[in-house]
Design an enzyme around this catalytic site. Structure first.
Site, PDB file in Angstrom:
ATOM      1  N   GLY A   1      -0.136  32.907  66.922  1.00  0.00           N
ATOM      2  CA  GLY A   1      -0.074  33.773  65.752  1.00  0.00           C
ATOM      3  C   GLY A   1       1.066  34.770  65.810  1.00  0.00           C
TER       4      GLY A   1
ATOM      5  N   THR B   1      13.976  36.380  60.575  1.00  0.00           N
ATOM      6  CA  THR B   1      13.284  35.334  61.330  1.00  0.00           C
ATOM      7  C   THR B   1      13.597  33.943  60.820  1.00  0.00           C
ATOM      8  OG1 THR B   1      11.460  36.806  61.930  1.00  0.00           O
ATOM      9  CG2 THR B   1      11.017  34.449  61.978  1.00  0.00           C
ATOM     10  N   CYS B   2      13.508  33.727  59.523  1.00  0.00           N
ATOM     11  CA  CYS B   2      13.671  32.377  58.967  1.00  0.00           C
ATOM     12  C   CYS B   2      15.013  31.773  59.343  1.00  0.00           C
ATOM     13  CB  CYS B   2      13.520  32.420  57.446  1.00  0.00           C
ATOM     14  SG  CYS B   2      13.751  30.817  56.659  1.00  0.00           S
TER      15      CYS B   2
ATOM     16  N   ARG C   1      -8.653  26.757  70.723  1.00  0.00           N
ATOM     17  CA  ARG C   1     -10.041  27.208  70.830  1.00  0.00           C
ATOM     18  C   ARG C   1     -10.986  26.456  69.901  1.00  0.00           C
ATOM     19  NH1 ARG C   1     -10.410  32.452  73.211  1.00  0.00           N
ATOM     20  NH2 ARG C   1      -8.376  33.410  73.586  1.00  0.00           N
TER      21      ARG C   1
ATOM     22  N   HIS D   1       8.633   3.014  41.686  1.00  0.00           N
ATOM     23  CA  HIS D   1       8.264   1.938  42.611  1.00  0.00           C
ATOM     24  C   HIS D   1       9.501   1.325  43.246  1.00  0.00           C
ATOM     25  CE1 HIS D   1       5.735  -1.266  44.167  1.00  0.00           C
ATOM     26  NE2 HIS D   1       6.662  -2.150  43.770  1.00  0.00           N
TER      27      HIS D   1
ATOM     28  N   ALA E   1       4.243  23.527  53.686  1.00  0.00           N
ATOM     29  CA  ALA E   1       4.452  22.293  54.459  1.00  0.00           C
ATOM     30  C   ALA E   1       4.422  22.596  55.944  1.00  0.00           C
ATOM     31  CB  ALA E   1       5.773  21.643  54.084  1.00  0.00           C
TER      32      ALA E   1
ATOM     33  N   GLU F   1       4.223   7.277  44.523  1.00  0.00           N
ATOM     34  CA  GLU F   1       3.582   6.722  43.327  1.00  0.00           C
ATOM     35  C   GLU F   1       2.063   6.648  43.468  1.00  0.00           C
ATOM     36  OE1 GLU F   1       4.296   2.496  42.453  1.00  0.00           O
ATOM     37  OE2 GLU F   1       5.162   2.326  44.468  1.00  0.00           O
TER      38      GLU F   1
ATOM     39  N   CYS G   1      12.406  29.062  60.377  1.00  0.00           N
ATOM     40  CA  CYS G   1      12.462  27.843  59.573  1.00  0.00           C
ATOM     41  C   CYS G   1      13.723  27.019  59.806  1.00  0.00           C
ATOM     42  CB  CYS G   1      12.385  28.180  58.084  1.00  0.00           C
ATOM     43  SG  CYS G   1      11.327  29.566  57.670  1.00  0.00           S
TER      44      CYS G   1
ATOM     45  N   SER H   1      14.694  37.540  54.725  1.00  0.00           N
ATOM     46  CA  SER H   1      14.733  36.915  53.403  1.00  0.00           C
ATOM     47  C   SER H   1      14.333  37.868  52.291  1.00  0.00           C
ATOM     48  CB  SER H   1      13.820  35.681  53.398  1.00  0.00           C
ATOM     49  OG  SER H   1      14.246  34.735  54.357  1.00  0.00           O
TER      50      SER H   1
ATOM     51  N   GLU I   1       4.296  21.858  65.225  1.00  0.00           N
ATOM     52  CA  GLU I   1       5.682  21.445  64.979  1.00  0.00           C
ATOM     53  C   GLU I   1       6.452  21.329  66.288  1.00  0.00           C
ATOM     54  OE1 GLU I   1       6.347  23.274  60.470  1.00  0.00           O
ATOM     55  OE2 GLU I   1       6.870  24.473  62.233  1.00  0.00           O
TER      56      GLU I   1
ATOM     57  N   TYR J   1       0.646  25.794  62.544  1.00  0.00           N
ATOM     58  CA  TYR J   1       1.804  24.956  62.214  1.00  0.00           C
ATOM     59  C   TYR J   1       2.935  25.103  63.222  1.00  0.00           C
ATOM     60  CZ  TYR J   1       4.134  29.047  60.131  1.00  0.00           C
ATOM     61  OH  TYR J   1       4.732  30.265  59.928  1.00  0.00           O
TER      62      TYR J   1
ATOM     63  N   LYS K   1      14.292  25.682  63.509  1.00  0.00           N
ATOM     64  CA  LYS K   1      13.172  24.752  63.739  1.00  0.00           C
ATOM     65  C   LYS K   1      13.421  23.424  63.030  1.00  0.00           C
ATOM     66  CE  LYS K   1      10.273  24.387  60.861  1.00  0.00           C
ATOM     67  NZ  LYS K   1       9.080  25.163  60.587  1.00  0.00           N
TER      68      LYS K   1
END
Length: 549
Positions: free
Chosen positions: A355, A136-137, A293, A530, A435, A535, A142, A99, A276, A272, A145
């Protein structure tokens, strides 16, 4: 210049003319050799600001009607750093077409410069010899996945549909093999698109292993190129600790390309990526065990979020094993025997998501004297420049914030710094939204409660936990958490955290407000949409707890 300090703001040049008047004569006297080599009727000099106390002095000499090549001599506090009259093959050579590398390369050509980029041959699983344009992405991160996340959501959707009156005559069946085949077709398409992006923007793409020979030379499989600037954008690679049986385990690379869905899987890690994949495999029908751990998962996230997410994952049937350490993996009848500090179990796959490390293997950084951090990441300044003035690095290989949008922004900023002709451009790494695509999702921007208490002192905490409307009829017990952190002194919202459906989509908009320095009062003045879960962010009026110095 002798007294110029490195920390002087690069944009503060109220005394620019004084510098030029006082320093250029000194410079010209030091360039007497050049005057001898190139006798001239006119010497033109200019001073250009650069980074961290580095100034570039550009000179050109003319003899009759013939102009000699422009010289660029860099000075730092009056000391020559580099001087060059060499002719280069490229103004910018990028090693790595992920990227950040693609963005920097294609944006640089917009300024009329010559750019090349090299990348390893395509493969869905990375190695020292395989990679692929897109990085990678796109190939093993990303994008694939998220495709698997979409697939896993249908398991819940089918169940929820019954509460809304739908009858499914037969139990839905799932084919992992079909999912992976379709995923790989999409990756092939995206890989081709990224190649086209480079070629359509006049970036010469070279397939092969790139390495640095010296500060201005790159070697790609035996062919050397002279480069005015070199960019390293090689990203990161999954890391597996050196434990017995490490050759038997998989990482996220292999997990995205398994030939069959494991009936039972042990996942080591609680970041993450680990969580995931735990949700993906669980939703698709696997028995999932997660070992980590620490007492809590998602280290570095808000503590309340960490606790809340653990409760939600456990309620979905994911087996969490906190405060445990992996010991070994061995092949046995019926699968793999995974041994950990509290016992062992036989599973179909053992996945390590412990990691990622900067991908600097075989780059030849030592030949050019590029400085690395203790983590192995390339050390750069605010403008992505290494200690070698002609070599730069962006993205995960620098281990700043390892997110695709950050790498994109760093690549864009670097192209502007090098070729736009204005002041150097840095990236603001504060308040970057992120996220985690677990189920439920986690999204966050700004400080955690712990960070806010430490940095702000007096903090008001607003929270709301509820069952989304969709769950009331479907019977889905999943809950949502929303949290706002307010600095009492400035009344600014300094952190927002969401756990729940569509958290990432909601957070992108909220991140703009936090980045702009919105106050809680401004949040309250915004009229909500709403009925939505979002909200809640503009209707929380009561302080849940007050943190005071």
């Amino acid at each position: 210049f002798a007294g110029l300090e490195k920390d002087k703001p690069h944009h503060d040049f109220s005394c620019h003319n004084i510098y030029a008047i006082s320093f250029v004569p000194y410079l010209l006297s030091k360039m007497a050799a050049s005057a001898v080599l190139f006798p001239s009727t006119k010497i033109c000099s200019s001073v250009s600001s650069h980074r961290k106390g580095v100034f570039r002095i550009f000179t050109s000499t003319t003899l009759g009607s013939r102009s000699q090549r422009t010289r660029s001599i860099k000075y730092r506090a009056g000391v020559v750093i580099a001087s060059s009259e060499e002719k280069y093959d490229y103004d910018l050579f990028t090693i790595g077409c992920g990227s950040g590398g693609v963005r920097a390369s294609r944006m640089s050509t917009q300024y009329g410069v010559k750019v090349a980029a090299c990348e390893l041959p395509f493969s869905t699983i990375s190695s020292n010899t395989m990679g692929g344009v897109g990085g990678t992405c796109v190939i093993r991160g990303c994008v694939p996945k998220k495709l698997l996340v979409y697939a896993s959501h249908f398991a819940t959707d089918f169940k929820d549909a019954e509460g809304f009156g739908w009858t499914i005559p037969e139990a839905p069946t799932f084919s992992w093999e079909k999912l992976i085949a379709n995923k790989n077709k999409e990756l092939d398409r995206l890989h081709g698109i990224y190649g086209s992006i480079l070629s359509n923007n006049n970036v010469e793409t070279i397939i092969g292993k790139g390495s640095i020979v010296d500060a201005n030379t790159v070697d790609v499989d035996g062919t050397q190129y002279k480069c005015k600037n070199i960019l390293i954008a090689t990203g990161g690679r999954a890391f597996v600790p050196d434990l017995p049986g490490k050759e038997l385990v998989i990482t996220s690379d292999e997990a995205l390309d398994l030939p069959r869905l494991p009936k039972k899987i042990a996942i080591v890690g609680a970041g993450y990526i680990a969580l995931e994949f735990a949700c993906i495999f669980k939703q698709l029908g696997s028995e999932v065990h997660v070992f980590y751990r620490q007492p809590k998962l998602l280290r570095g996230f808000d503590d309340e979020v960490r606790t809340f997410l653990a409760e939600q994952l456990a309620a979905k049937g994911i087996n969490l094993h906190p405060s445990t350490t992996p010991v070994s993996t061995e092949k046995v009848d019926g699968g793999l025997k995974f041994t950990y500090s509290e016992g062992d179990m036989v599973v179909d796959e053992v996945m390590f998501a412990t990691g990622r490390k900067p991908n600097t293997h075989g780059l030849g950084l030592d030949k050019a004297g590029v400085e690395l951090l203790p983590s192995g990441a390339i050390k750069v300044d605010d403008f992505s420049q290494t200690n070698v003035p002609s070599i730069y690095a962006v993205g995960d290989v620098t281990d700043r914030i390892n997110l695709t949008p950050v790498a994109l922004m760093e690549g864009m900023a670097l192209s502007q710094t090098l070729f736009a002709g204005g002041e150097p451009v840095s990236v603001d790494h504060r308040n970057v939204a992120a996220a985690v695509f677990t189920q439920p999702q986690v999204a966050t921007v700004g400080m955690t409660e712990e960070e806010a208490a430490d940095q702000c002192g007096d903090v008001d905490v607003y929270t709301s936990s509820f069952r989304p409307m969709k769950g009331t009829i479907s019977g889905n017990e999943e809950r949502c958490l929303m949290k706002i952190l307010v600095d009492v002194a400035s009344e600014k919202v300094v952190g927002v955290h969401i756990v729940g459906g569509d958290a990432a989509e909601i957070m992108q908009g909220v991140a703009i407000a936090v980045k702009m320095g919105a106050t809680k009062k401004q949040f309250d003045q915004c009229i909500g949409i709403h009925p939505t879960g979002a909200e809640e962010l503009v209707t929380m009026r009561s302080v849940t707890r007050k943190i005071r110095k």
